[in-house]
Scaffold this motif. Structure first.
Motif, short mmCIF file in Angstrom:
data_model
loop_
_atom_site.label_atom_id
_atom_site.label_comp_id
_atom_site.label_asym_id
_atom_site.label_seq_id
_atom_site.Cartn_x
_atom_site.Cartn_y
_atom_site.Cartn_z
N GLU A 15 0.83 -1.20 0.00
CA GLU A 15 0.00 0.00 0.00
C GLU A 15 0.87 1.26 0.00
O GLU A 15 0.59 2.21 -0.73
CB GLU A 15 -0.94 0.00 1.20
CG GLU A 15 -2.01 -1.07 1.12
CD GLU A 15 -2.83 -1.22 2.39
OE1 GLU A 15 -2.62 -0.45 3.35
OE2 GLU A 15 -3.68 -2.12 2.43
N VAL A 16 1.91 1.27 0.81
CA VAL A 16 2.80 2.44 0.89
C VAL A 16 3.48 2.69 -0.46
O VAL A 16 3.59 3.83 -0.92
CB VAL A 16 3.88 2.25 2.00
CG1 VAL A 16 4.95 3.32 1.92
CG2 VAL A 16 3.22 2.23 3.37
N LEU A 17 3.94 1.60 -1.11
CA LEU A 17 4.67 1.74 -2.37
C LEU A 17 3.76 1.72 -3.60
O LEU A 17 4.24 1.86 -4.72
CB LEU A 17 5.71 0.62 -2.48
CG LEU A 17 6.80 0.62 -1.40
CD1 LEU A 17 7.76 -0.54 -1.64
CD2 LEU A 17 7.54 1.95 -1.36
N SER A 18 2.46 1.52 -3.38
CA SER A 18 1.47 1.46 -4.47
C SER A 18 1.82 0.40 -5.51
O SER A 18 1.81 0.64 -6.72
CB SER A 18 1.34 2.83 -5.15
OG SER A 18 0.92 3.80 -4.23
N VAL A 19 2.14 -0.79 -5.02
CA VAL A 19 2.41 -1.94 -5.88
C VAL A 19 1.66 -3.14 -5.32
O VAL A 19 1.19 -3.13 -4.19
CB VAL A 19 3.92 -2.27 -5.98
CG1 VAL A 19 4.69 -1.12 -6.61
CG2 VAL A 19 4.51 -2.62 -4.63
N ASP A 20 1.55 -4.18 -6.14
CA ASP A 20 0.89 -5.41 -5.71
C ASP A 20 1.75 -6.13 -4.66
O ASP A 20 2.98 -6.02 -4.67
CB ASP A 20 0.66 -6.31 -6.92
CG ASP A 20 -0.25 -7.46 -6.60
OD1 ASP A 20 -1.47 -7.23 -6.52
OD2 ASP A 20 0.26 -8.59 -6.42
N ARG A 21 1.11 -6.88 -3.80
CA ARG A 21 1.83 -7.63 -2.76
C ARG A 21 2.83 -8.60 -3.38
O ARG A 21 3.92 -8.80 -2.86
CB ARG A 21 0.84 -8.39 -1.87
CG ARG A 21 1.50 -9.08 -0.69
CD ARG A 21 0.44 -9.77 0.18
NE ARG A 21 1.08 -10.66 1.11
CZ ARG A 21 1.45 -11.92 0.82
NH1 ARG A 21 1.23 -12.41 -0.37
NH2 ARG A 21 2.03 -12.66 1.72
N SER A 22 2.50 -9.19 -4.52
CA SER A 22 3.44 -10.12 -5.18
C SER A 22 4.72 -9.40 -5.59
O SER A 22 5.80 -10.00 -5.61
CB SER A 22 2.78 -10.79 -6.37
OG SER A 22 2.43 -9.84 -7.35
N THR A 23 4.62 -8.12 -5.91
CA THR A 23 5.81 -7.33 -6.25
C THR A 23 6.72 -7.21 -5.03
O THR A 23 7.95 -7.28 -5.16
CB THR A 23 5.40 -5.93 -6.75
OG1 THR A 23 4.56 -6.11 -7.90
CG2 THR A 23 6.60 -5.09 -7.10
N LEU A 56 12.67 4.08 0.71
CA LEU A 56 12.52 3.51 -0.63
C LEU A 56 11.43 4.26 -1.39
O LEU A 56 11.59 4.58 -2.57
CB LEU A 56 12.19 2.03 -0.55
CG LEU A 56 12.01 1.30 -1.88
CD1 LEU A 56 13.28 1.37 -2.72
CD2 LEU A 56 11.61 -0.14 -1.64
N LYS A 57 10.34 4.59 -0.72
CA LYS A 57 9.26 5.34 -1.35
C LYS A 57 9.77 6.70 -1.81
O LYS A 57 9.47 7.14 -2.92
CB LYS A 57 8.10 5.52 -0.38
CG LYS A 57 6.95 6.31 -0.94
CD LYS A 57 5.86 6.50 0.08
CE LYS A 57 4.77 7.38 -0.47
NZ LYS A 57 3.73 7.65 0.53
N ASP A 58 10.54 7.38 -0.96
CA ASP A 58 11.10 8.68 -1.31
C ASP A 58 12.03 8.57 -2.53
O ASP A 58 12.01 9.41 -3.41
CB ASP A 58 11.86 9.29 -0.14
CG ASP A 58 10.93 9.68 1.01
OD1 ASP A 58 9.71 9.79 0.79
OD2 ASP A 58 11.44 9.86 2.13
N THR A 59 12.82 7.50 -2.57
CA THR A 59 13.72 7.26 -3.69
C THR A 59 12.93 7.03 -4.98
O THR A 59 13.27 7.55 -6.03
CB THR A 59 14.64 6.06 -3.41
OG1 THR A 59 15.38 6.32 -2.22
CG2 THR A 59 15.59 5.78 -4.55
N GLN A 60 11.87 6.23 -4.89
CA GLN A 60 11.04 5.95 -6.06
C GLN A 60 10.38 7.22 -6.57
O GLN A 60 10.32 7.45 -7.75
CB GLN A 60 9.96 4.93 -5.73
CG GLN A 60 10.47 3.52 -5.60
CD GLN A 60 9.35 2.54 -5.30
OE1 GLN A 60 8.33 2.89 -4.72
NE2 GLN A 60 9.57 1.29 -5.67
N GLY A 61 9.94 8.06 -5.64
CA GLY A 61 9.31 9.32 -6.03
C GLY A 61 10.29 10.24 -6.75
O GLY A 61 9.96 10.88 -7.74
N ALA A 62 11.52 10.28 -6.27
CA ALA A 62 12.56 11.11 -6.90
C ALA A 62 12.89 10.60 -8.29
O ALA A 62 13.18 11.37 -9.20
CB ALA A 62 13.80 11.14 -6.03
N ASN A 63 12.85 9.28 -8.48
CA ASN A 63 13.16 8.69 -9.79
C ASN A 63 12.06 8.94 -10.80
O ASN A 63 12.30 8.88 -12.00
CB ASN A 63 13.39 7.17 -9.66
CG ASN A 63 14.67 6.86 -8.94
OD1 ASN A 63 15.59 7.66 -8.88
ND2 ASN A 63 14.74 5.67 -8.36
#
Length: 65
Positions: A15-23, A56-63
């Motif tokens: 939920e935090v990373l907005s991806v599926d649990r399998s990811t 990790l979320k902050d890093t993904q957002g920056a990317n």
């Protein structure tokens, strides 16, 4: 308060990373994220450090900017 304190389940991480649990599970296998612990049992849930996931979320957002 969350019953695991500062730890998140794989579902919460998804939920935090907005991806599926399998990811999330694939990310663990690839070494992208590391669980702090795994709950007992054959299919025990992974628990993750909230600060690691937020970083990790902050890093993904920056990317994506």
């Amino acid at each position: 308060m969350h019953k695991f304190g500062n730890l998140l389940t794989a579902r919460e991480v998804s939920e935090v990373l907005s991806v599926d649990r399998s990811t999330i599970l694939r990310m663990v296998k690839r070494g992208v994220i590391a669980p702090v612990t795994q709950l007992p049992g054959l299919t025990g849930s992974y628990l993750f450090d909230r600060s690691q996931i937020e970083a990790l979320k902050d890093t993904q957002g920056a990317n994506h900017e």
